[in-house]
Design a protein around this motif. Structure first.
Motif, PDB file in Angstrom:
ATOM      1  N   PHE A 338      42.169  47.477  36.454  1.00 15.30           N
ATOM      2  CA  PHE A 338      41.015  46.938  35.579  1.00 15.30           C
ATOM      3  C   PHE A 338      40.195  47.557  34.619  1.00 15.30           C
ATOM      4  O   PHE A 338      40.241  46.354  33.543  1.00 15.30           O
ATOM      5  N   LYS A 339      40.331  49.514  34.537  1.00 15.40           N
ATOM      6  CA  LYS A 339      39.837  49.596  33.129  1.00 15.40           C
ATOM      7  C   LYS A 339      40.868  48.937  32.312  1.00 15.40           C
ATOM      8  O   LYS A 339      40.046  49.218  30.826  1.00 15.40           O
ATOM      9  N   ASP A 342      40.266  45.356  30.820  1.00 15.83           N
ATOM     10  CA  ASP A 342      39.151  45.005  30.118  1.00 15.83           C
ATOM     11  C   ASP A 342      39.640  46.182  28.980  1.00 15.83           C
ATOM     12  O   ASP A 342      39.571  45.719  27.649  1.00 15.83           O
ATOM     13  N   ARG A 343      40.564  47.322  28.198  1.00 19.50           N
ATOM     14  CA  ARG A 343      40.433  48.120  26.940  1.00 19.50           C
ATOM     15  C   ARG A 343      40.891  46.648  26.394  1.00 19.50           C
ATOM     16  O   ARG A 343      40.970  47.130  25.202  1.00 19.50           O
ATOM     17  N   VAL A 345      41.583  43.591  26.104  1.00 15.16           N
ATOM     18  CA  VAL A 345      41.174  42.633  26.026  1.00 15.16           C
ATOM     19  C   VAL A 345      39.810  43.223  24.493  1.00 15.16           C
ATOM     20  O   VAL A 345      39.369  42.629  23.571  1.00 15.16           O
ATOM     21  N   GLN A 346      39.501  44.844  25.674  1.00 14.70           N
ATOM     22  CA  GLN A 346      38.036  45.027  24.134  1.00 14.70           C
ATOM     23  C   GLN A 346      39.051  45.888  22.310  1.00 14.70           C
ATOM     24  O   GLN A 346      38.886  45.210  20.725  1.00 14.70           O
ATOM     25  N   GLU A 360      44.207  37.640  28.594  1.00 16.80           N
ATOM     26  CA  GLU A 360      42.726  37.221  29.347  1.00 16.80           C
ATOM     27  C   GLU A 360      42.753  36.555  30.645  1.00 16.80           C
ATOM     28  O   GLU A 360      42.113  37.005  32.296  1.00 16.80           O
ATOM     29  N   PHE A 363      43.649  39.053  32.862  1.00 19.71           N
ATOM     30  CA  PHE A 363      41.708  40.757  32.718  1.00 19.71           C
ATOM     31  C   PHE A 363      41.554  39.156  34.065  1.00 19.71           C
ATOM     32  O   PHE A 363      40.959  39.790  34.899  1.00 19.71           O
ATOM     33  N   ARG A 364      41.734  38.256  33.735  1.00 22.70           N
ATOM     34  CA  ARG A 364      40.497  37.609  35.110  1.00 22.70           C
ATOM     35  C   ARG A 364      41.473  37.204  36.100  1.00 22.70           C
ATOM     36  O   ARG A 364      40.959  37.824  37.268  1.00 22.70           O
ATOM     37  N   ARG A 367      40.911  41.178  38.249  1.00 18.29           N
ATOM     38  CA  ARG A 367      39.113  41.449  38.571  1.00 18.29           C
ATOM     39  C   ARG A 367      39.322  41.038  40.355  1.00 18.29           C
ATOM     40  O   ARG A 367      38.713  42.061  40.970  1.00 18.29           O
TER      41      ARG A 367
END
Length: 389
Positions: A338-339, A342-343, A345-346, A360, A363-364, A367
């Motif tokens: 998950f990290k 998230d990274r 996405v960033q 995206e 990512f969803r 989760r």
């Protein structure tokens, strides 16, 4: 002996799976039949036929039932490749919940049940559900099971309500967990039952709106209203459902990890491509230390997750139950991947929160991985108890 070598034949098959998913399955990620509640059955069947044509359908099944009888390590390598798209495991019929259900049924179903309920799932012609989780407690703590079953010597009658039942809409093979009450015929306690979907008394109340959309037909609220089942519906031994659930969950936790590792790799590859080409303040994003460090952290996490998965798979291939190790793998891998997502996405910035890329969606969908098959906190609690015992 410690050996991390992937045999040449397995490596070639891994590459073939990855190519199949990238070339044939990824284009379907824009298909309107991939809805907010997951792929429709029509889309699933189309994907399944593509995998069947490539002889990549249900490769994990026992050889006696038409599969290849893969070891856990072999599954880890090939499922990671399949996970390059969240639709890859759907196409190859190794996605949850069917993959875990097939594993369980192959272990405890009798020959008649195998032919009627398991073989059509292995053949890709129908889907299955595992109905355990309840709105009032049973889930991570199945000891709070409230759905009941009564038995008069000939028939069971099941009453209760379940939710977050993945793929219930359209599934044909149903595995139901209920609390069998005291009776003079069978042991009481949590018990599994096996039935068709068209039995009067199975009521699908609604499909729940959830943030993920990678499971066929989404997640449902289901009510069992005076559901009458014959004695032949008993799956395994009465009163042994919790033991069977553990039999299913330990390898299922790992297969989740395998598939999501492939998805996280995909997100990382998209982030790397973006960091190489997007410029800001006179240089590419990747030349900025903040971005390059995120990419490095991702690479480290992916490597650690892969080794954790492989080690647990190796233990299981040696005949170990590896419940402790699978708990560690599930909690660690779900949090780390998950990290990673998230990274990614960033790194992508604005397009990372749009559907311009698949990141995206990954990512969803990633989760909930921290929750299903046991939330991280439940696994850590079990790990802590074992260490302190």
């Amino acid at each position: 002996m410690i050996d991390f070598t992937i045999p040449a034949e397995l490596a070639a098959e891994r590459d073939r799976v990855r190519a199949f998913v990238a070339d044939k399955i990824v284009p379907y990620e824009r298909d309107p039949r991939l809805t907010s509640h997951g792929p429709t059955d029509e889309l699933r069947q189309e994907l399944v036929e593509l995998a069947r044509a490539e002889k990549l359908l249900t490769i994990q099944a026992p050889t006696a039932l038409g599969g290849r009888g893969l070891t856990h390590v072999e599954q880890a390598v090939l499922y990671e490749a399949a996970g390059w798209s969240t639709l890859g495991p759907v196409a190859m019929n190794c996605a949850a919940p069917d993959e875990g259900n097939m594993f369980l049924l192959s272990k405890i179903a009798n020959p008649a049940q195998t032919e009627r309920y398991l073989r059509p799932v292995i053949d890709g012609h129908q889907r299955s559900v595992f109905a355990m989780t309840e709105p009032d407690g049973a889930g991570s703590d199945p000891g709070q099971l409230a759905t009941t079953a009564t038995f008069d010597g000939e028939n069971f009658v099941i009453e209760g309500r379940k939710w977050l039942i993945t793929g219930a809409n359209g599934a044909k093979t149903w595995i139901i967990m209920a609390l069998l009450g005291d009776n003079p015929h069978l042991p009481a306690g949590p018990t599994l039952f096996l039935t068709d979907d068209d039995r009067p008394g199975i009521v699908i109340e609604r499909t729940m709106n959830t943030m993920d959309r990678n499971y066929v037909a989404g997640h449902c609220v289901v009510r069992f209203d005076n559901l009458a089942l014959p004695k032949s519906a008993l799956l395994g031994e009465a009163g042994q459902a919790l033991r069977y659930a553990q039999l299913r969950l330990a390898p299922a936790r790992l297969t989740h990890c395998m598939r999501w590792l492939g998805a996280a790799e995909r997100a990382q590859s998209i982030a790397i491509d973006h960091a190489k080409t997007r410029t800001a303040f006179g240089k590419t994003l990747g030349e900025h230390q903040g971005v390059s460090f995120m990419i490095a952290d991702n690479e480290i996490a992916l490597h650690q997750c892969r080794l954790t998965i492989w080690h647990t798979c190796w233990l299981m291939d040696q005949g170990e139950k590896a419940r402790h190790e699978s708990s560690m793998a599930k909690s660690f891998v779900s949090e780390e991947l998950f990290k990673v997502a998230d990274r990614c996405v960033q790194i992508l910035g604005g397009i990372g929160v749009s559907d311009e890329t698949v990141v995206e969606m990954i990512f969803r969908d990633m989760r909930p991985f921290r929750l299903y098959d046991g939330p991280t906190e439940v696994h850590k609690y079990a790990i802590g108890r074992k260490v302190l015992r």
